[in-house]
Design a protein around this motif. Structure first.
Motif, PDB file in Angstrom:
ATOM      1  N   UNK A 534       0.836  -1.203   0.000  1.00  0.00           N
ATOM      2  CA  UNK A 534       0.000   0.000   0.000  1.00  0.00           C
ATOM      3  C   UNK A 534       0.868   1.250   0.000  1.00  0.00           C
ATOM      4  N   UNK A 535       1.948   1.237   0.795  1.00  0.00           N
ATOM      5  CA  UNK A 535       2.834   2.399   0.854  1.00  0.00           C
ATOM      6  C   UNK A 535       3.536   2.640  -0.480  1.00  0.00           C
ATOM      7  N   UNK A 536       3.928   1.560  -1.153  1.00  0.00           N
ATOM      8  CA  UNK A 536       4.553   1.682  -2.478  1.00  0.00           C
ATOM      9  C   UNK A 536       3.558   2.269  -3.472  1.00  0.00           C
ATOM     10  N   UNK A 537       2.341   1.722  -3.458  1.00  0.00           N
ATOM     11  CA  UNK A 537       1.291   2.177  -4.385  1.00  0.00           C
ATOM     12  C   UNK A 537       0.937   3.637  -4.140  1.00  0.00           C
ATOM     13  N   UNK A 538       0.817   4.005  -2.864  1.00  0.00           N
ATOM     14  CA  UNK A 538       0.446   5.376  -2.519  1.00  0.00           C
ATOM     15  C   UNK A 538       1.503   6.367  -2.985  1.00  0.00           C
ATOM     16  N   UNK A 539       2.778   6.028  -2.788  1.00  0.00           N
ATOM     17  CA  UNK A 539       3.834   6.932  -3.206  1.00  0.00           C
ATOM     18  C   UNK A 539       3.830   7.128  -4.712  1.00  0.00           C
ATOM     19  N   UNK A 540       3.619   6.036  -5.467  1.00  0.00           N
ATOM     20  CA  UNK A 540       3.532   6.129  -6.929  1.00  0.00           C
ATOM     21  C   UNK A 540       2.344   7.004  -7.338  1.00  0.00           C
ATOM     22  N   UNK A 541       1.225   6.819  -6.621  1.00  0.00           N
ATOM     23  CA  UNK A 541       0.017   7.601  -6.906  1.00  0.00           C
ATOM     24  C   UNK A 541       0.253   9.081  -6.642  1.00  0.00           C
ATOM     25  N   UNK A 542       0.910   9.400  -5.515  1.00  0.00           N
ATOM     26  CA  UNK A 542       1.171  10.809  -5.178  1.00  0.00           C
ATOM     27  C   UNK A 542       2.148  11.445  -6.153  1.00  0.00           C
ATOM     28  N   UNK A 543       3.097  10.650  -6.662  1.00  0.00           N
ATOM     29  CA  UNK A 543       4.065  11.178  -7.635  1.00  0.00           C
ATOM     30  C   UNK A 543       3.378  11.601  -8.926  1.00  0.00           C
ATOM     31  N   UNK A 544       2.335  10.839  -9.316  1.00  0.00           N
ATOM     32  CA  UNK A 544       1.624  11.133 -10.569  1.00  0.00           C
ATOM     33  C   UNK A 544       0.570  12.210 -10.366  1.00  0.00           C
ATOM     34  N   UNK A 545      -0.185  12.073  -9.287  1.00  0.00           N
ATOM     35  CA  UNK A 545      -1.300  12.999  -9.044  1.00  0.00           C
ATOM     36  C   UNK A 545      -1.332  13.357  -7.565  1.00  0.00           C
ATOM     37  N   UNK A 546      -0.586  14.396  -7.219  1.00  0.00           N
ATOM     38  CA  UNK A 546      -0.436  14.774  -5.809  1.00  0.00           C
ATOM     39  C   UNK A 546      -1.714  15.335  -5.202  1.00  0.00           C
ATOM     40  N   UNK A 547      -2.705  15.705  -6.022  1.00  0.00           N
ATOM     41  CA  UNK A 547      -3.908  16.353  -5.504  1.00  0.00           C
ATOM     42  C   UNK A 547      -5.144  15.447  -5.559  1.00  0.00           C
TER      43      UNK A 547
END
Length: 718
Positions: A534-547
């Motif tokens: 989950x932490x890996x996925x979340x970081x990737x998600x925030x890198x692409x779409x921080x908002x």
């Protein structure tokens, strides 16, 4: 009616007219039955020119009949040419062609006008054929020929022929003519060849307003709105002033870019130059621009100022509110539109039906269905598709299927809507069956249909079936996988617990993973409590779409489930730092064609005391039936008593209580919620359906839940 038959009728009418004296002045079109001497050939020619300029088809036909009966037309090339030009200018090419074919000596003026007529009236192929015929007759093309031949190439989308004509005009030197140059610009922009169009534009020795407008609109239509604004900045350095077409193109650009600031500047220019006082197209463009910029206050203000509103005006403001998720206002405006006598079109109905399914306004949607049927829109495929979607998203799948079965012509989007409807209701088998039926009808699936059927498999955990359909679509139907397909597959694998396989798919797929793909994996990690992935996925998600606020909420909930409260606070602090906020839980129910909205912990409803009394009664019944609150759904570090109280404030429970106190046991309770239903509310709604003998249909942000006799259609898989 073809041209030959038209002329035959004219001859018959002309015989009945006999010889009627006509006016000799050039205002024949206004007073052609005034008694006077018969008209000469020259007089007829002048009158024909008048009706050609005004496109007065009826008067021109009457004059044609008179010319035939008077015998003036016989062997008269001058009048025949005038008649052919008249019909071509009015868009009646069949009649023009009949006259054209009867003229022995055809001059370049006549050839050009016929080519222009075909090119400007939707017959590009015929314009090109006529051009070839012109050459075979030894008649040379000139600078008046090529603009319309080039236009025909652009409309016909024949790049090869278009480039050949470009070579011809370069050799003959006509490419320096401003009209030919503008035609070449428009042609290459229709081909999507922006690079060549810009090169031609930059090399033009002289540019007029049409040149600039062509480039401004061309960039917009080819998905390059920023370049459109850049061209306008260059135009401002010239002495040319923007006209209506320039402003409409720029407003469209601002809408695409959500450039509210630039849009307001253009609005100011319109006001200063008094354009908008009489131009409905421009006013509608301004309203549309503000709607796309989510500036509904400005859009509404302009709309209210309009002295007369056409259908486009109403559509713009209705779709604007629907687009900004204010379905209530969208539906209210539709009612006002009808009450004021404006005529809705298919765009209106599609927008309104979309607004209905936002808040599950089924009764209102059924009224719209009845109204559009009376207006003759029910058989239009695109409207029928909107009805299918509305009924499916409002929880009435039976009506959705009825509309689907009664639709005479079903296109891919229609099939896709029905397949998607089955999917969001958890009916994966039915979705796959309909997909197979579509194939049997000889309809080849596209990207959209594949997304719908894969999503249906995901909602019902049909992993093997989903993977098989994905492989078949690629091998048998040459569907190129896109991000949406991989997102469905990741969701399918992840929700089935195959997290490693889902992660491997993301790392090996042929397209770059989008935020939706990482969000799907993150949600699967929440379901199966895999914190590390989950932490890996979340970081990737925030890198692409921080908002994207959903990712932060999901990660926070994952930490909360593991009682890692420091990490929960860290994620929430990051949200505050970035100005992000979790949307409050909100549920909608419709009663007597009125939609009621409930927020979490709502105290504003007129019947709120009765609603909470019903909730207290339900709580007692549930506890007697063995209900124990699942406080793991409350992601706050507070005591258990407060957690239980917070659960009972959830918006869907308020909505259910409201319907229970206002309806009898025969009424199905239909709810729409803006968030995913929590585990405890899911349990409570199952139990209420049994204890109160009520069917409850709820649509949350992911899918439909049909609660009946203590069970849910999702099988607790959501």
């Amino acid at each position: 009616m073809n041209g030959v038959f038209t002329l035959k009728i004219m001859h018959q009418n002309a015989q009945s007219l006999k010889k009627i004296p006509y006016a000799t002045n050039t205002h024949f079109a206004d007073n052609f039955l005034a008694p006077h001497q018969p008209l000469t050939s020259l007089q007829c020619g002048k009158i024909l020119q008048s009706v050609t300029n005004t496109k007065s088809l009826a008067k021109g036909r009457q004059l044609h009949a008179y010319i035939i009966t008077s015998g003036t037309l016989q062997n008269n090339t001058y009048l025949s040419t005038k008649l052919a030009v008249f019909y071509a200018n009015c868009g009646h090419m069949a009649s023009a062609q009949v006259i054209f074919d009867g003229i022995v000596l055809k001059n370049s003026f006549l050839w050009n006008f016929m080519i222009r007529g075909y090119a400007c009236n939707g017959f590009p192929m015929k314009a090109l054929v006529l051009y070839q015929l012109m050459w075979s007759f030894g008649q040379k093309a000139d600078k008046f020929t090529y603009p319309f031949v080039i236009k025909a190439c652009g409309d016909f989308l024949n790049v090869e022929i278009g480039r050949k004509f470009h070579s011809v005009v370069m050799v003959t030197g006509f490419d320096s003519d401003i009209y030919v140059g503008n035609a070449l610009l428009a042609m290459y922009l229709k081909f999507g060849d922006i690079k060549v169009a810009r090169m031609l534009f930059d090399r033009m020795p002289v540019r007029d307003l049409t040149s600039w407008n062509t480039m401004i609109l061309g960039y917009v239509k080819n998905g390059k709105p920023k370049e459109s604004l850049a061209i306008y900045e260059l135009m401002k350095q010239t002495e040319l002033l923007a006209d209506d077409m320039t402003l409409i193109g720029l407003l469209c650009t601002c809408g695409e870019l959500v450039a509210d600031k630039q849009g307001k500047e253009i609005h100011g220019y319109v006001v200063r130059n008094r354009y908008g006082l009489y131009n409905f197209f421009l006013m509608n463009s301004l309203i549309e621009m503000y709607c796309k910029c989510n500036s509904m206050i400005n859009a509404r203000r302009l709309f209210e100022k309009m002295a007369w509103k056409d259908t486009v005006s109403w559509n713009s403001i209705i779709s604007g509110f629907a687009r900004t998720k204010d379905a209530f206002e969208s539906l209210r405006l539709f009612c006002k539109m009808v009450s004021e006598g404006a005529e809705p079109d298919q765009v209106t109905f599609i927008t309104v039906l979309g607004a209905c399914d936002q808040i599950t306004a089924l009764q209102f949607g059924m009224s719209v269905h009845s109204y559009l049927t009376k207006k003759g829109f029910a058989g239009i495929t695109i409207v029928a598709t909107a009805l299918i979607d509305m009924y499916a998203k409002s929880g009435n799948l039976a009506c959705s299927r009825n509309v689907f079965d009664e639709t005479p012509v079903k296109n891919l989007i229609c099939w896709s809507a029905m397949i998607s409807g089955y999917g969001i209701h958890g009916m994966g088998r039915e979705a796959i069956s309909l997909f197979s039926e579509m194939i049997k009808h000889g309809i080849i699936p596209d990207e959209g249909v594949l997304t719908s059927v894969l999503s249906a498999c995901s909602h019902t955990g049909m992993v093997a079936e989903g993977q098989e359909i994905f492989d078949r679509a690629i091998k048998d139907y040459n569907v190129k996988p896109v991000v949406a397909h991989y997102s469905c597959l990741v969701d399918l694998l992840g929700r089935a617990g195959q997290l490693d396989e889902a992660h491997k798919l993301i790392r090996t797929m042929e397209v770059n993973p989008s935020s939706d793909i990482w969000a799907a994996l993150l949600n699967a990690c929440r379901l199966h409590r895999n914190v590390e992935l989950a932490e890996i996925s979340a970081q990737k998600l925030f890198d692409i779409s921080a908002r994207k606020v959903g990712g932060y909420i999901c990660l926070s909930n994952i930490y909360a489930a593991e009682k890692r409260w420091d990490d929960v606070e860290r994620v929430r602090a990051l949200m505050r730092e970035r100005g992000l906020m979790k949307p409050p839980g909100c549920s909608f129910v419709e009663l007597d064609k009125m939609v009621h909205r409930f927020l979490v912990g709502d105290k504003s409803h007129p019947q709120i005391e009765d609603i909470y009394a019903m909730l207290k009664h339900l709580n007692q019944l549930l506890k007697e039936a063995g209900y124990k609150p699942d406080t793991s759904s409350v992601f706050y570090n507070v005591n258990e008593e407060l957690k239980e109280k917070m659960l009972w404030d959830h918006s869907e429970r308020l909505a259910v209580a409201f319907v229970l106190i206002n309806t009898g046991p025969e009424t199905i309770i239909r709810i729409t919620k803006n968030l995913r239903v929590c585990g405890d509310c899911h349990t409570v709604l199952k139990m209420i359906s049994k204890l109160m003998c009520r069917e409850i249909i709820m649509r949350d942000i992911r899918r439909f839940h049909h609660f009946r006799d203590g069970f849910c259609s999702c099988g607790d898989y959501w």
